[in-house]
Design a protein around this motif. Structure first.
Motif, PDB file in Angstrom:
ATOM      1  N   THR A 187      26.610 -22.630  31.576  1.00  0.00           N
ATOM      2  CA  THR A 187      25.163 -22.919  31.473  1.00  0.00           C
ATOM      3  C   THR A 187      24.621 -22.520  32.909  1.00  0.00           C
ATOM      4  OG1 THR A 187      25.439 -25.093  32.185  1.00  0.00           O
ATOM      5  CG2 THR A 187      25.250 -24.489  29.974  1.00  0.00           C
ATOM      6  N   SER A 188      25.228 -22.150  33.913  1.00  0.00           N
ATOM      7  CA  SER A 188      24.462 -21.665  35.268  1.00  0.00           C
ATOM      8  C   SER A 188      25.008 -20.777  35.985  1.00  0.00           C
ATOM      9  CB  SER A 188      24.514 -22.909  36.118  1.00  0.00           C
ATOM     10  OG  SER A 188      24.401 -22.926  37.429  1.00  0.00           O
ATOM     11  N   THR A 189      23.993 -19.921  36.361  1.00  0.00           N
ATOM     12  CA  THR A 189      24.508 -18.589  37.165  1.00  0.00           C
ATOM     13  C   THR A 189      24.985 -18.826  38.325  1.00  0.00           C
ATOM     14  OG1 THR A 189      22.134 -18.481  37.932  1.00  0.00           O
ATOM     15  CG2 THR A 189      22.791 -16.930  36.116  1.00  0.00           C
ATOM     16  N   PRO A 190      24.941 -20.099  39.321  1.00  0.00           N
ATOM     17  CA  PRO A 190      25.711 -20.216  40.218  1.00  0.00           C
ATOM     18  C   PRO A 190      27.075 -20.650  39.911  1.00  0.00           C
ATOM     19  CG  PRO A 190      23.415 -21.299  40.498  1.00  0.00           C
ATOM     20  CD  PRO A 190      23.520 -20.779  39.143  1.00  0.00           C
ATOM     21  N   GLY A 191      27.238 -21.609  38.733  1.00  0.00           N
ATOM     22  CA  GLY A 191      28.389 -21.868  38.199  1.00  0.00           C
ATOM     23  C   GLY A 191      29.364 -20.725  37.891  1.00  0.00           C
ATOM     24  N   GLN A 192      28.617 -19.915  37.250  1.00  0.00           N
ATOM     25  CA  GLN A 192      29.599 -18.713  36.869  1.00  0.00           C
ATOM     26  C   GLN A 192      29.795 -17.712  38.093  1.00  0.00           C
ATOM     27  OE1 GLN A 192      28.660 -15.260  33.574  1.00  0.00           O
ATOM     28  NE2 GLN A 192      27.170 -14.816  35.443  1.00  0.00           N
ATOM     29  N   GLY A 193      28.793 -17.793  39.113  1.00  0.00           N
ATOM     30  CA  GLY A 193      29.403 -17.222  40.382  1.00  0.00           C
ATOM     31  C   GLY A 193      30.538 -17.729  40.911  1.00  0.00           C
ATOM     32  N   LEU A 194      30.515 -19.075  40.908  1.00  0.00           N
ATOM     33  CA  LEU A 194      31.988 -19.624  41.588  1.00  0.00           C
ATOM     34  C   LEU A 194      33.117 -19.291  40.636  1.00  0.00           C
ATOM     35  CD1 LEU A 194      33.228 -21.623  43.233  1.00  0.00           C
ATOM     36  CD2 LEU A 194      32.610 -23.633  41.690  1.00  0.00           C
ATOM     37  N   LEU A 195      32.982 -19.109  39.372  1.00  0.00           N
ATOM     38  CA  LEU A 195      34.125 -18.592  38.372  1.00  0.00           C
ATOM     39  C   LEU A 195      34.556 -17.472  38.683  1.00  0.00           C
ATOM     40  CD1 LEU A 195      35.245 -19.333  35.575  1.00  0.00           C
ATOM     41  CD2 LEU A 195      33.824 -17.651  34.701  1.00  0.00           C
ATOM     42  N   LEU A 196      33.723 -16.285  39.176  1.00  0.00           N
ATOM     43  CA  LEU A 196      33.997 -14.855  39.750  1.00  0.00           C
ATOM     44  C   LEU A 196      34.554 -14.984  41.213  1.00  0.00           C
ATOM     45  CD1 LEU A 196      30.875 -13.257  38.568  1.00  0.00           C
ATOM     46  CD2 LEU A 196      32.835 -13.527  37.321  1.00  0.00           C
ATOM     47  N   TRP A 197      34.026 -15.937  41.877  1.00  0.00           N
ATOM     48  CA  TRP A 197      34.473 -16.279  43.336  1.00  0.00           C
ATOM     49  C   TRP A 197      35.795 -16.692  43.391  1.00  0.00           C
ATOM     50  CZ3 TRP A 197      30.982 -19.644  47.034  1.00  0.00           C
ATOM     51  CH2 TRP A 197      31.221 -19.231  48.613  1.00  0.00           C
ATOM     52  N   MET A 198      36.099 -17.642  42.644  1.00  0.00           N
ATOM     53  CA  MET A 198      37.691 -18.119  42.584  1.00  0.00           C
ATOM     54  C   MET A 198      38.497 -17.241  42.103  1.00  0.00           C
ATOM     55  SD  MET A 198      37.606 -21.585  43.131  1.00  0.00           S
ATOM     56  CE  MET A 198      38.890 -22.375  42.124  1.00  0.00           C
ATOM     57  N   GLN A 199      38.074 -16.336  41.002  1.00  0.00           N
ATOM     58  CA  GLN A 199      38.916 -15.425  40.553  1.00  0.00           C
ATOM     59  C   GLN A 199      39.217 -14.251  41.624  1.00  0.00           C
ATOM     60  OE1 GLN A 199      39.947 -15.788  37.067  1.00  0.00           O
ATOM     61  NE2 GLN A 199      41.612 -14.359  37.707  1.00  0.00           N
ATOM     62  N   GLN A 200      38.070 -14.019  42.306  1.00  0.00           N
ATOM     63  CA  GLN A 200      38.391 -12.936  43.344  1.00  0.00           C
ATOM     64  C   GLN A 200      39.500 -13.424  44.486  1.00  0.00           C
ATOM     65  OE1 GLN A 200      34.055 -12.376  43.678  1.00  0.00           O
ATOM     66  NE2 GLN A 200      34.190 -10.265  43.508  1.00  0.00           N
ATOM     67  N   VAL A 201      39.049 -14.592  44.941  1.00  0.00           N
ATOM     68  CA  VAL A 201      39.960 -15.274  45.899  1.00  0.00           C
ATOM     69  C   VAL A 201      41.488 -15.585  45.687  1.00  0.00           C
ATOM     70  CG1 VAL A 201      40.219 -17.070  47.581  1.00  0.00           C
ATOM     71  CG2 VAL A 201      37.907 -15.995  47.469  1.00  0.00           C
ATOM     72  N   PHE A 202      41.601 -16.131  44.347  1.00  0.00           N
ATOM     73  CA  PHE A 202      42.950 -16.619  43.824  1.00  0.00           C
ATOM     74  C   PHE A 202      43.654 -15.609  42.936  1.00  0.00           C
ATOM     75  CE2 PHE A 202      40.577 -20.461  45.265  1.00  0.00           C
ATOM     76  CZ  PHE A 202      41.195 -20.643  46.397  1.00  0.00           C
ATOM     77  N   GLY A 203      43.185 -14.919  42.327  1.00  0.00           N
ATOM     78  CA  GLY A 203      43.547 -13.946  41.481  1.00  0.00           C
ATOM     79  C   GLY A 203      44.443 -14.650  40.312  1.00  0.00           C
ATOM     80  N   ASN A 204      45.907 -14.495  40.385  1.00  0.00           N
ATOM     81  CA  ASN A 204      46.754 -15.191  39.340  1.00  0.00           C
ATOM     82  C   ASN A 204      46.941 -16.671  39.487  1.00  0.00           C
ATOM     83  OD1 ASN A 204      47.069 -12.735  38.010  1.00  0.00           O
ATOM     84  ND2 ASN A 204      48.970 -12.095  39.263  1.00  0.00           N
ATOM     85  N   GLN A 205      46.570 -17.205  40.573  1.00  0.00           N
ATOM     86  CA  GLN A 205      46.599 -18.529  40.947  1.00  0.00           C
ATOM     87  C   GLN A 205      45.283 -19.338  40.714  1.00  0.00           C
ATOM     88  OE1 GLN A 205      49.698 -19.565  41.916  1.00  0.00           O
ATOM     89  NE2 GLN A 205      50.129 -17.325  41.461  1.00  0.00           N
ATOM     90  N   THR A 206      44.423 -18.760  40.045  1.00  0.00           N
ATOM     91  CA  THR A 206      43.279 -19.272  39.881  1.00  0.00           C
ATOM     92  C   THR A 206      43.231 -20.591  39.096  1.00  0.00           C
ATOM     93  OG1 THR A 206      42.025 -17.197  39.826  1.00  0.00           O
ATOM     94  CG2 THR A 206      40.856 -19.035  39.013  1.00  0.00           C
ATOM     95  N   ALA A 207      43.983 -20.906  38.025  1.00  0.00           N
ATOM     96  CA  ALA A 207      44.317 -21.964  37.153  1.00  0.00           C
ATOM     97  C   ALA A 207      44.649 -23.128  38.036  1.00  0.00           C
ATOM     98  CB  ALA A 207      45.213 -21.694  36.082  1.00  0.00           C
ATOM     99  N   GLN A 208      45.795 -23.039  38.887  1.00  0.00           N
ATOM    100  CA  GLN A 208      46.166 -23.836  39.872  1.00  0.00           C
ATOM    101  C   GLN A 208      44.881 -24.484  41.018  1.00  0.00           C
ATOM    102  OE1 GLN A 208      47.461 -21.299  38.759  1.00  0.00           O
ATOM    103  NE2 GLN A 208      50.019 -21.314  39.108  1.00  0.00           N
ATOM    104  N   ALA A 209      44.210 -23.422  41.497  1.00  0.00           N
ATOM    105  CA  ALA A 209      43.249 -23.592  42.414  1.00  0.00           C
ATOM    106  C   ALA A 209      41.841 -24.710  41.592  1.00  0.00           C
ATOM    107  CB  ALA A 209      42.620 -22.527  42.951  1.00  0.00           C
ATOM    108  N   TRP A 210      41.752 -24.299  40.155  1.00  0.00           N
ATOM    109  CA  TRP A 210      40.759 -25.166  39.723  1.00  0.00           C
ATOM    110  C   TRP A 210      41.489 -26.396  39.538  1.00  0.00           C
ATOM    111  CZ3 TRP A 210      36.131 -23.999  39.596  1.00  0.00           C
ATOM    112  CH2 TRP A 210      35.601 -22.669  39.236  1.00  0.00           C
ATOM    113  N   GLN A 211      42.296 -26.671  39.280  1.00  0.00           N
ATOM    114  CA  GLN A 211      43.176 -27.973  39.270  1.00  0.00           C
ATOM    115  C   GLN A 211      43.069 -28.863  40.579  1.00  0.00           C
ATOM    116  OE1 GLN A 211      46.977 -27.555  37.600  1.00  0.00           O
ATOM    117  NE2 GLN A 211      46.311 -26.764  35.737  1.00  0.00           N
ATOM    118  N   GLN A 212      43.346 -28.037  41.627  1.00  0.00           N
ATOM    119  CA  GLN A 212      43.286 -28.503  43.156  1.00  0.00           C
ATOM    120  C   GLN A 212      41.781 -29.190  43.306  1.00  0.00           C
ATOM    121  OE1 GLN A 212      45.139 -25.413  44.930  1.00  0.00           O
ATOM    122  NE2 GLN A 212      46.092 -27.042  46.180  1.00  0.00           N
TER     123      GLN A 212
END
Length: 347
Positions: A179-204
């Motif tokens: 619902t939020s562009t900042p929230g979507q920005g974090l979604l992309l930010w996490m993907q760019q930094v963690f790549g294949n480990q993004t799911a684990q990073a979200w859990q942390q």
């Protein structure tokens, strides 16, 4: 004494009647011509914080109405992604002429709706990191996502997104990427930094997330009330506190990996009943006066060089790297990344 014959009397009576009828038919025309015409109305669909009493909306409305001799109305949604969601639901039935508040990450998805007309603007020199090529969506401000903290309380802020994710001693609030562009920005930010480990990073991160809000205003308000140590916002947020609140303890954490760029855009809806007025408003958004209002009330960076911005803009952190991603990749992968995020935060 003059004798008037009946035929002459009838003729004279008809002439008087005709003149009176003509007079009565002219009076309404003269009266209508004297009445002022109703001003044209332009409706702009945007997000709530933009038109709040402290946002740029009220001052932009006053300035544009003075210029166009028209009425500017606002129609709002909670946040940027909410604009796109409502466009999907209502399509051509949305009662608006302009949509303002989508960002570059939503352009590909928005164009698939086939609801927009070209902006037709000749762009002045822009301050964006990269040249702007899009012919439909017009940029009006930009910024970088960042986590904001109170330096009086958090003495050792994280130096990277990876550190923030691991730091269970730091309570975090961020916005829903659905619902939020900042929230979507974090979604992309996490993907760019963690790549294949993004799911684990979200859990942390979920282990020390206080809450996830629908929009920016709610999240930032909770942070200011002391309900979290850090909140997702922008590198420009401290400028607001310095200039308006006259305090310097709200700071943006500079992350080693860099920060995700956001460019906010506006566009004319093809079904607009006031296309000329809509084009006039788009041109107005890039005027120096409107750019100054947006910078100092939306607290983002102007897309064209503006003289004499408040000193606080010169004290903002400069991202070590501007993190950007192919817009086509975002459009293709966004649903998958959202599913990954939902699974991770629900565990």
């Amino acid at each position: 004494m003059t004798v008037v014959h009946a035929p002459r009397l009838k003729t004279r009576s008809k002439a008087i009647t005709s003149k009176l009828l003509l007079l009565f038919s002219i009076v309404p025309l003269l009266s209508g011509a004297a009445e002022p015409q109703q001003p044209l109305t332009l409706t702009v669909f945007t997000y709530e914080s933009f038109i709040s009493e402290w946002g740029p909306g009220p001052k932009l409305k006053a300035a544009f109405e003075k210029q166009c001799q028209c009425t500017l109305n606002w129609l709002s949604s909670t946040d940027g992604v909410g604009l796109l969601n409502r466009l999907r639901l209502e399509g051509e039935h949305l009662p608006a002429d302009i949509v303002l508040g989508l960002d570059q990450h939503l352009i590909v998805a928005a164009k698939k709706l086939k609801l927009f007309a070209p902006h037709q603007q000749s762009l002045p020199p822009l301050t964006l990191p990269d040249p702007w090529q899009d012919k439909v969506f017009l940029p009006y401000d930009y910024g970088y996502f960042a986590f904001i903290y109170d330096s009086r309380k958090l003495k050792n802020p994280p130096q990277s997104l990876a550190e923030l994710v691991k730091r269970k001693d730091i309570q975090v609030i961020y916005q829903d990427p659905r619902t939020s562009t900042p929230g979507q920005g974090l979604l992309l930010w996490m993907q760019q930094v963690f790549g294949n480990q993004t799911a684990q990073a979200w859990q942390q991160l979920a282990a020390h997330t206080v809450t996830i809000t629908k929009g920016w205003s709610e999240a930032y308000g909770m942070f200011l009330k002391g309900e979290a140590d850090m909140v997702l916002s922008y590198t420009t947020s401290p400028a607001y506190h310095q200039e308006v609140d006259k305090v310097t303890h709200y700071q943006a954490a500079a992350f080693n990996e860099g920060h995700t760029l956001q460019v906010e855009v506006a566009a004319q809806l093809a079904q607009s009943k006031q296309p000329e007025l809509a084009q006039q408003f788009l041109a107005f958004l890039l005027s120096p006066s409107a750019q100054r209002i947006i910078a100092t009330h939306n607290w983002m960076l102007p897309v064209r060089a503006i003289k004499k911005l408040p000193p606080a803009f010169g004290q903002l952190i400069t991202p070590r790297k501007s993190l950007e991603m192919s817009l086509e990749t975002i459009a293709k992968q966004r649903k998958q990344w959202l599913r990954q995020w939902r699974r991770a935060v629900s565990q």
